[in-house]
Motif scaffolding. Structure first.
Motif, PDB file in Angstrom:
ATOM      1  N   UNK B 203       0.825  -1.202   0.000  1.00  0.00           N
ATOM      2  CA  UNK B 203       0.000   0.000   0.000  1.00  0.00           C
ATOM      3  C   UNK B 203       0.866   1.261   0.000  1.00  0.00           C
ATOM      4  N   UNK B 204       1.869   1.288  -0.883  1.00  0.00           N
ATOM      5  CA  UNK B 204       2.637   2.508  -1.103  1.00  0.00           C
ATOM      6  C   UNK B 204       2.374   2.846  -2.564  1.00  0.00           C
ATOM      7  N   UNK B 205       1.476   3.841  -2.831  1.00  0.00           N
ATOM      8  CA  UNK B 205       0.956   4.004  -4.190  1.00  0.00           C
ATOM      9  C   UNK B 205       2.015   4.007  -5.294  1.00  0.00           C
ATOM     10  N   UNK B 254      -3.541  -5.339   2.638  1.00  0.00           N
ATOM     11  CA  UNK B 254      -2.502  -4.586   1.949  1.00  0.00           C
ATOM     12  C   UNK B 254      -1.442  -4.331   3.006  1.00  0.00           C
ATOM     13  N   UNK B 256       1.980  -1.979   4.357  1.00  0.00           N
ATOM     14  CA  UNK B 256       2.744  -0.768   4.101  1.00  0.00           C
ATOM     15  C   UNK B 256       4.025  -0.755   4.916  1.00  0.00           C
TER      16      UNK B 256
END
Lengths: 284, 421
Positions: B203-205, B254, B256
Motif C-alpha cells: 500500500x505505497x501508491x 494490503x 505498508x
C-alpha cells in the motif's frame, strides 16, 4: 486572578490556534510535486467533493469514507460505553479498598503498554487463519473450516478499537461515580427501589457528565484514527485519517489540509451537539 | 520574481518561532570531539552498526544516522535541507527533488571509482550487454544534471550527477511454495482466483501501481507504452481491475510496513504478495520456506544513491565525498551484496567477498559452503541456488523501475479511491 491563565493561554495560542490557522490557510493554497504555492483557490475542496452531488447510483469516495468512519465510531462508542460503564460501576461500588481499585485500574491500562507494532503482530496468532480462535472452534466442531472474518475485517477493527479505548470511558465515568453521595443510593433502597431502578434512575443520571466526557474522548479518537483501522482492517478499509496520511506523504499538503479542516469541522459539530444535550460545565 | 516558494521559506516567513528552533537544532556538528561527523539521512535499509564501526576505524569519520521512511526522506529534503549533511535517496524521487533546487549536482571527478560504476546506471544495460527495461524513472534517465546547481536533467553524460549510486535490486513477488504446490511463472497469478483471500500488494501508491501494472500486462488486459508514466485513462484502467479484485475478496490485506509483509507471509495469511528481498530473508530465517519468485514478465527495479543538500558546503562537503569514496571502496559493497542487494561498484565489492560467495550471489551458482548474512545468520545451505539466479539474469530481466509519474497527483487519488472501495 485571571493572569494565572496566561501560560496556558500562550500554549493554546502557539500550539493549537496558530497551527490550526495555518492549516486553514494552506487548505486554500495550490501545490505541485515539491512545493506549496500561496494562492486562494477552492480546488482542494472541490476535489474532495468531486462526484458527490451528482446523485449517481454509487457514493463518492469522500462520503463512503465518512460513512465507514461513522460506522466504526458508533459501534466503538456503543461497546466502549456499555463495557466501560459496567467496569466503572464495578470498580466504584463493588471494590471496597482503594488499593484494589488502583490495582484493577492498572490492569485496565494493559492495552497501552505495548506498541502498535507489537499489537499488530500479536493479533495474527490469535485471530488469524491458523490462529488460536480458529483452532479452538475447529476442535469443538463449531466451525468446519477456518473463518477469515476474524482478522482484517470490520469485526477485528471494532474489537481492537474497543480493546484500546474502553479505558477512555472507564476513567471519566468512574470519576463521576465516586462523587455520588452513597446516602442517596441508600435512601433509594430504603424507599423500596430495586437494584435496576437504582442503576437507571439514580446512578446513570448522576454519571451523565462522565458519560459525555468519555464519549467525546472515544468519538474524537476514532474519527481521526487511521493506525488501528489500517492495521486491523488489513489496509483495505478506508478512513479519513489514512487519506490525509497518504496525501501528506506525497507532499499534497493543501489537499491534506482541506481534508483535515472538514474532518475537524465534523468532529467539532458532533461534540457541539453532545454538549448541547448535556451541559458539562453545569454538571461539573 | 517567481511565485513558487519552497516550504522551508514558507515556514520561516510564516512562523519565526518554528524557523528559529529548526535552525538551532540543525546547526551542523562538524567536529564533535575532534572527529568529522556526517549526518546521514536515509531509510534504515543501509544503516548497519557494522558499517558505522568500520567507517570510523578506516577513516575516523563518525556517522550519525537519521532514519526515516522513503516518503519522509523526500519530505525532509524538501522541507528541512539543513537538517542533514548527506542523503541516501532513491532515483525515482529525482523528478520531485531536482526542480526544487534543494540538492546539488555531485562532482563525479571527486569519486575515485566513478569509471567503475556499473553500466546498469550509466548505459542502461548489464555488464554482459543485456538491455534493461527502462520504463519508469530508470536511473540512467535522471543520472546527470546540466551543471552544479542546475534544476534540469542532462540527457548527455556530464560532470555532475544527481546521486552517486550505491545500491539497487530487482523486486518481484514472494510466494510460499509449500502452500501453493505448483510453479508460479507470471505476475498475473497475483489476481488468480485460486489465491482468493490469500494475496497481498503493498500500500505505497508509487510502488504498488508499478506492481499492479506488471499484473495487468501479464493478464493480457493492456500493454502500456510506459508503465512508469501512465495517462489518466491508463491509471483508471489499472485501478478498475484492482478495485474489482479487491471487492471480490482477492486480497487478505494490503501492507505498508516491512514487518507487516513478513508476518503476513510467515503466518500463512498470504501465500503470494509483493515483497522486498530482505523480507524474504526474514521469513526464511524463521525456518519457513519462501521464494523470491522470478517471473516471465521480468522484475520491477529500484536504485538508491548519495546526494548532498545545497546547504552542505566547503570542508563538510569534502568529508561527505570522503565518506562516499570509502562507501564505494568495497567493504560496504560486499556487505550489500551479501544482503541480496547489489553494489553499484562491482569490482571493489568482489575484492571483499570470498569466491564461493561471489559465485552464489552474483553468478547464480550452487552454494559450495553455507551462505551467511553479513550478521552471521545462515541464509542458504550447500547446493542451493539464489532465487532468480545470476546478476545478469536478474538485472537483465528488469522490466521497469520505480517511478514518479507526470500524473502522480491523479494516481494517488485513484489509489485512495481503491482503498476506500
Amino acid at each position: 486572578m485571571s493572569w494565572l491563565a496566561i501560560p496556558y493561554g500562550l500554549v493554546f495560542i502557539f500550539f493549537f490556534f496558530i497551527p490550526l490557522l495555518l492549516t486553514l490557510i494552506v487548505s486554500f493554497w495550490d501545490y505541485n510535486e515539491y512545493s506549496i504555492i500561496p494562492d486562494f483557490i477552492f480546488e482542494n475542496y472541490i476535489y474532495i467533493f468531486d462526484n458527490c452531488f451528482t446523485f449517481s447510483n454509487s457514493l463518492c469516495v469522500t462520503f463512503k469514507t465518512y460513512l465507514s468512519t461513522f460506522f466504526f465510531c458508533i459501534l466503538a462508542w456503543l461497546f466502549t460505553l456499555l463495557i466501560g460503564f459496567f467496569i466503572a460501576f464495578f470498580l466504584a461500588f463493588y471494590v471496597k479498598t482503594t488499593k484494589w481499585q488502583i490495582v484493577l485500574f492498572l490492569i485496565c491500562t494493559i492495552p497501552f503498554w505495548t506498541s502498535n507494532v507489537i499489537r499488530m503482530v500479536s493479533w495474527i496468532p490469535l485471530l488469524g487463519r491458523n490462529g488460536l480462535l480458529n483452532e479452538f472452534l475447529l476442535d469443538l466442531s463449531i466451525i468446519s473450516e477456518p473463518q477469515e472474518w476474524f482478522l482484517y475485517s470490520e469485526f477485528s477493527v471494532i474489537l481492537a478499537l474497543v480493546h484500546l479505548y474502553t479505558l477512555f470511558m472507564i476513567v471519566p465515568i468512574f470519576n463521576s461515580m465516586m462523587r455520588i453521595d452513597y446516602s442517596i443510593i441508600e435512601a433509594a433502597y430504603d424507599a423500596g427501589a430495586n437494584w435496576f431502578q437504582v442503576l437507571f434512575f439514580i446512578i446513570v443520571p448522576l454519571c451523565k457528565t462522565g458519560i459525555v466526557i468519555g464519549s467525546i474522548f472515544v468519538i474524537t479518537v476514532v474519527m481521526g484514527d487511521f493506525i488501528t483501522i489500517g492495521i486491523m482492517g488489513g489496509q483495505q478499509l478506508a478512513s479519513i485519517g489514512k487519506i490525509i496520511y497518504v496525501e501528506m506523504s506525497y507532499l499534497q499538503l493543501p489537499s491534506a489540509a482541506a481534508n483535515a479542516v472538514i474532518l475537524l469541522s465534523i468532529t467539532i459539530l458532533m461534540i457541539f451537539i453532545m454538549t448541547r444535550l448535556i451541559d458539562i460545565r453545569k454538571e461539573l | 520574481m517567481t511565485k513558487k516558494i519552497n516550504r522551508r521559506v514558507m515556514l520561516q516567513t510564516t512562523s519565526g518561532f518554528v524557523a528559529a528552533s529548526a535552525v538551532t537544532l540543525s546547526a551542523p556538528a562538524i567536529h564533535a570531539d575532534g572527529h568529522a561527523v556526517v549526518r546521514y539521512l536515509g531509510t534504515a535499509v543501509n544503516m548497519g552498526d557494522e558499517i558505522e564501526k568500520r567507517l570510523f576505524e578506516d577513516t575516523g569519520i563518525k556517522v550519525k544516522y537519521i532514519s526515516k521512511t522513503t516518503d519522509e526522506v523526500t519530505k525532509s529534503i524538501l522541507t528541512q535541507p539543513n537538517s542533514f549533511d548527506i542523503v541516501d535517496s532513491e532515483y525515482f524521487s529525482m523528478p520531485k527533488l531536482v526542480p526544487s533546487g534543494n540538492i546539488l549536482g555531485m562532482d563525479t571527478t571527486k569519486i575515485k571509482e566513478w569509471d567503475n560504476v556499473t553500466s546498469v546506471f550509466t548505459k542502461g544495460m548489464t555488464p554482459g550487454g543485456k538491455k534493461i527495461g527502462l520504463q519508469g524513472t530508470a536511473p540512467s534517465k535522471v543520472m546527470y544534471l546540466k551543471d552544479n546547481t542546475s534544476k534540469e536533467f542532462s540527457s548527455e553524460p556530464s560532470r555532475w550527477a544527481t546521486l552517486i549510486p550505491t545500491v539497487y535490486n530487482a523486486d518481484t513477488l514472494g510466494i510460499r511454495p509449500d502452500l501453493i504446490n505448483r510453479p508460479i511463472n507470471n505476475w498475473s497469478e497475483l489476481l488468480n482466483p485460486e489465491f482468493k483471500g490469500k494475496a497481498s500488494i503493498l500500500n505505497i501508491p508509487s510502488i504498488g501501481i508499478m506492481d499492479a501494472a506488471m499484473v495487468v500486462e501479464s493478464m493480457g488486459e493492456y500493454t502500456y507504452p510506459d508503465k512508469g508514466n501512465m495517462t489518466k485513462d491508463e491509471i483508471d484502467l489499472t485501478m478498475k481491475i484492482f478495485t474489482e479484485a479487491k471487492k471480490s475478496g482477492q486480497f487478505r490485506a494490503f501492507w505498508s510496513d516491512f514487518n507487516e509483509s513478513v508476518n503476513l507471509m510467515a503466518s500463512g495469511e498470504t501465500v503470494i504478495q509483493s515483497m522486498w528481498s530482505p523480507a524474504i530473508t526474514a521469513v526464511r530465517s524463521q525456518g519457513i520456506p519462501c521464494i523470491y519468485q522470478p517471473l516471465k514478465e521480468g522484475y520491477r527495479a529500484w536504485a538508491a544513491g548519495f546526494g548532498l543538500p545545497a546547504t552542505t558546503k566547503g570542508k563538510q562537503a569534502d568529508v561527505c565525498y570522503e565518506f562516499i569514496n570509502w562507501y564505494l571502496s568495497g567493504w560496504v559493497g560486499a556487505y550489500l551484496n551479501r544482503q541480496g542487494y547489489y553494489s553499484a561498484i562491482l569490482p571493489t565489492a568482489q575484492a571483499y567477498m570470498e569466491p564461493y560467495e561471489w559465485d552464489y550471489w552474483m553468478l547464480g551458482k550452487k552454494a559450495t559452503k553455507d551462505i551467511l548474512s553479513p550478521t552471521g545468520q545462515k541464509l542458504a545451505s550447500v547446493g542451493e541456488v539464489r532465487d532468480g539466479g545470476s546478476y545478469e539474469d536478474r538485472m537483465g530481466g528488469v522490466a521497469c523501475w520505480n517511478a514518479t509519474m507526470d500524473e502522480n497527483k491523479y494516481m494517488v487519488r485513484k489509489w485512495n479511491e481503491m482503498i476506500a472501495s
